[in-house]
Design a protein around this motif. Sequence first.
Motif, mmCIF file in Angstrom:
data_model
loop_
_atom_site.group_PDB
_atom_site.id
_atom_site.type_symbol
_atom_site.label_atom_id
_atom_site.label_comp_id
_atom_site.label_asym_id
_atom_site.label_seq_id
_atom_site.Cartn_x
_atom_site.Cartn_y
_atom_site.Cartn_z
ATOM 1 N N PRO A 202 0.808 -1.225 0.000
ATOM 2 C CA PRO A 202 0.000 0.000 0.000
ATOM 3 C C PRO A 202 0.840 1.274 0.000
ATOM 4 C CG PRO A 202 -0.055 -1.060 2.152
ATOM 5 C CD PRO A 202 0.607 -2.022 1.219
ATOM 6 N N HIS A 203 0.349 2.256 -0.744
ATOM 7 C CA HIS A 203 0.948 3.592 -0.834
ATOM 8 C C HIS A 203 2.316 3.590 -1.520
ATOM 9 C CE1 HIS A 203 -2.299 5.352 1.471
ATOM 10 N NE2 HIS A 203 -2.183 4.351 2.322
ATOM 11 N N ARG A 204 2.720 2.469 -2.072
ATOM 12 C CA ARG A 204 3.937 2.448 -2.880
ATOM 13 C C ARG A 204 3.542 2.723 -4.327
ATOM 14 N NH1 ARG A 204 7.147 0.546 -6.559
ATOM 15 N NH2 ARG A 204 9.349 0.143 -6.129
ATOM 16 N N THR A 205 4.191 3.692 -4.950
ATOM 17 C CA THR A 205 3.880 4.023 -6.342
ATOM 18 C C THR A 205 4.613 3.073 -7.281
ATOM 19 O OG1 THR A 205 3.541 6.367 -5.816
ATOM 20 C CG2 THR A 205 3.954 5.804 -8.119
ATOM 21 N N PHE A 206 3.848 2.384 -8.111
ATOM 22 C CA PHE A 206 4.397 1.488 -9.119
ATOM 23 C C PHE A 206 4.322 2.170 -10.479
ATOM 24 C CE2 PHE A 206 3.074 -1.498 -5.838
ATOM 25 C CZ PHE A 206 4.115 -2.419 -5.819
ATOM 26 N N SER A 207 5.421 2.183 -11.208
ATOM 27 C CA SER A 207 5.377 2.707 -12.559
ATOM 28 C C SER A 207 4.678 1.688 -13.460
ATOM 29 C CB SER A 207 6.792 2.964 -13.085
ATOM 30 O OG SER A 207 7.487 1.739 -13.282
ATOM 31 N N VAL B 298 -0.862 8.404 -9.950
ATOM 32 C CA VAL B 298 0.180 9.360 -9.574
ATOM 33 C C VAL B 298 0.708 9.913 -10.891
ATOM 34 C CG1 VAL B 298 2.343 9.717 -8.345
ATOM 35 C CG2 VAL B 298 0.720 7.986 -7.536
ATOM 36 N N TRP B 299 0.212 11.060 -11.289
ATOM 37 C CA TRP B 299 0.466 11.591 -12.624
ATOM 38 C C TRP B 299 1.947 11.668 -12.942
ATOM 39 C CZ3 TRP B 299 -3.671 11.055 -15.292
ATOM 40 C CH2 TRP B 299 -4.913 11.206 -14.686
ATOM 41 N N GLY B 300 2.304 11.078 -14.076
ATOM 42 C CA GLY B 300 3.690 11.078 -14.514
ATOM 43 C C GLY B 300 4.528 9.979 -13.905
ATOM 44 N N ASN B 301 3.961 9.238 -12.947
ATOM 45 C CA ASN B 301 4.723 8.183 -12.273
ATOM 46 C C ASN B 301 4.093 6.799 -12.377
ATOM 47 O OD1 ASN B 301 7.046 9.584 -10.984
ATOM 48 N ND2 ASN B 301 5.417 10.780 -10.026
ATOM 49 N N GLY B 302 2.784 6.696 -12.165
ATOM 50 C CA GLY B 302 2.155 5.381 -12.209
ATOM 51 C C GLY B 302 0.930 5.311 -11.332
ATOM 52 N N TYR B 303 0.826 4.243 -10.545
ATOM 53 C CA TYR B 303 -0.364 4.013 -9.723
ATOM 54 C C TYR B 303 0.043 3.529 -8.334
ATOM 55 C CZ TYR B 303 -2.359 3.784 -14.439
ATOM 56 O OH TYR B 303 -2.710 4.057 -15.742
ATOM 57 N N ARG B 304 -0.863 3.768 -7.380
ATOM 58 C CA ARG B 304 -0.634 3.217 -6.032
ATOM 59 C C ARG B 304 -1.970 2.874 -5.390
ATOM 60 N NH1 ARG B 304 1.692 8.732 -3.312
ATOM 61 N NH2 ARG B 304 -0.211 9.972 -3.360
ATOM 62 N N PHE B 305 -1.929 1.936 -4.440
ATOM 63 C CA PHE B 305 -3.132 1.517 -3.743
ATOM 64 C C PHE B 305 -3.310 2.362 -2.493
ATOM 65 C CE2 PHE B 305 -5.616 -1.109 -0.837
ATOM 66 C CZ PHE B 305 -6.637 -1.557 -1.669
ATOM 67 N N VAL B 306 -4.485 2.979 -2.350
ATOM 68 C CA VAL B 306 -4.721 3.891 -1.231
ATOM 69 C C VAL B 306 -5.890 3.428 -0.364
ATOM 70 C CG1 VAL B 306 -3.733 5.916 -2.373
ATOM 71 C CG2 VAL B 306 -6.159 5.375 -2.705
ATOM 72 N N GLY B 307 -6.337 2.180 -0.556
ATOM 73 C CA GLY B 307 -7.467 1.668 0.231
ATOM 74 C C GLY B 307 -7.160 1.653 1.714
ATOM 75 N N ALA B 308 -8.151 2.021 2.515
ATOM 76 C CA ALA B 308 -7.993 2.030 3.978
ATOM 77 C C ALA B 308 -8.308 0.633 4.516
ATOM 78 C CB ALA B 308 -8.929 3.060 4.604
ATOM 79 N N LEU C 49 -12.703 7.808 -10.270
ATOM 80 C CA LEU C 49 -11.413 8.256 -10.805
ATOM 81 C C LEU C 49 -10.899 9.495 -10.085
ATOM 82 C CD1 LEU C 49 -9.160 7.986 -12.893
ATOM 83 C CD2 LEU C 49 -10.557 9.339 -14.476
ATOM 84 N N LYS C 50 -11.781 10.480 -9.827
ATOM 85 C CA LYS C 50 -11.345 11.753 -9.242
ATOM 86 C C LYS C 50 -11.071 11.641 -7.747
ATOM 87 C CE LYS C 50 -13.533 14.773 -12.678
ATOM 88 N NZ LYS C 50 -14.486 15.883 -12.907
ATOM 89 N N THR C 51 -11.854 10.840 -7.050
ATOM 90 C CA THR C 51 -11.646 10.647 -5.603
ATOM 91 C C THR C 51 -11.589 9.143 -5.318
ATOM 92 O OG1 THR C 51 -14.031 10.783 -5.229
ATOM 93 C CG2 THR C 51 -12.742 12.808 -4.941
ATOM 94 N N PRO C 52 -10.497 8.498 -5.716
ATOM 95 C CA PRO C 52 -10.441 7.033 -5.652
ATOM 96 C C PRO C 52 -10.461 6.479 -4.231
ATOM 97 C CG PRO C 52 -8.294 7.938 -6.176
ATOM 98 C CD PRO C 52 -9.255 9.089 -6.232
ATOM 99 N N TYR C 53 -11.157 5.353 -4.085
ATOM 100 C CA TYR C 53 -11.145 4.623 -2.819
ATOM 101 C C TYR C 53 -9.964 3.663 -2.758
ATOM 102 C CZ TYR C 53 -16.139 5.931 -2.782
ATOM 103 O OH TYR C 53 -17.334 6.606 -2.827
ATOM 104 N N PHE C 54 -9.535 3.170 -3.926
ATOM 105 C CA PHE C 54 -8.570 2.081 -3.952
ATOM 106 C C PHE C 54 -7.310 2.370 -4.780
ATOM 107 C CE2 PHE C 54 -12.937 0.169 -3.959
ATOM 108 C CZ PHE C 54 -13.002 -0.035 -2.586
ATOM 109 N N ILE C 55 -7.463 2.719 -6.035
ATOM 110 C CA ILE C 55 -6.305 2.873 -6.920
ATOM 111 C C ILE C 55 -6.178 4.332 -7.361
ATOM 112 C CG2 ILE C 55 -5.214 2.167 -9.084
ATOM 113 C CD1 ILE C 55 -6.785 -0.472 -8.810
ATOM 114 N N GLN C 56 -5.087 4.930 -6.978
ATOM 115 C CA GLN C 56 -4.860 6.339 -7.285
ATOM 116 C C GLN C 56 -3.812 6.476 -8.388
ATOM 117 O OE1 GLN C 56 -2.466 8.886 -4.519
ATOM 118 N NE2 GLN C 56 -4.374 10.021 -4.326
#
Length: 237
Positions: free
Chosen positions: A173-178, A222-232, A213-220
């Motif tokens: 979680p919260h790690r940005t993956f390219s 990260v513009w220019g970098n990739g995606y990260r999981f932000v689920g609580a 998409l705008k206020t994600p619960y799970f997958i955010q």
Amino acid sequence: MEKHRILIVEDDIEIAGLIMNHLKERSYRVTWASTGTEGWEDFQSQSFDMAIIDLMLPEMDGFTLCKNIRWSSPIPLLILSARHEEDDKIKGLKLGADDYLTKPFSLRELEARIESQLRRYGRYHSQAQPAEKWTFAHGLEIFPEKKTAEINGVEACLTVKEFALLCLMANNPHRTFSKKELYEHIWEQNDVDGNNTVTVHIKSLRTKLKDPLKTPYFIQTVWGNGYRFVGAASHEN
């Protein structure tokens, strides 16, 4: 009585043979891979208690292999290397390796380090029981063993790759993956320019998870970098 199962990834046949023979004499169950790609395939198809990985490997280097394994599993990772540079050691440890042994080394020292890491892992493993499901706010439940996910009690009907993407990110979680990292880890192929595979699968995954998409619960994104999981995470089990 058989001991633990160990994956050895070493392209030097003589060194690999010495290590394998030494460990087999001590009743360890050993699998040998001669390339990083072969080691990654073995890791995914079998169950191991520890991996011993050379840094300078063909096809997939030891750094990448350590990173891939660590994203998926907490097993001890011991790096072997003929390189003495401190930067290599630091890089390996930061990627999740637990120990680092420089060539040449004695088999007795290697054995002692293996025993030490397995003892630590055994204590951790006996305390941390694998969860039958991972529960998150907004109704997401992931069932790792069954390879399914549900939203508010309804199965999300994910494809194999979508589920693999979800598990990888939720487990880190919260790690940005390219996009490159995700593609090479999940599809096990080198990424190329213009490859839209990850983008398409993430879009489909979000749709099935009903993730805004705008206020994600799970997958955010990260513009220019990739995606990260932000689920609580929820402690409910």
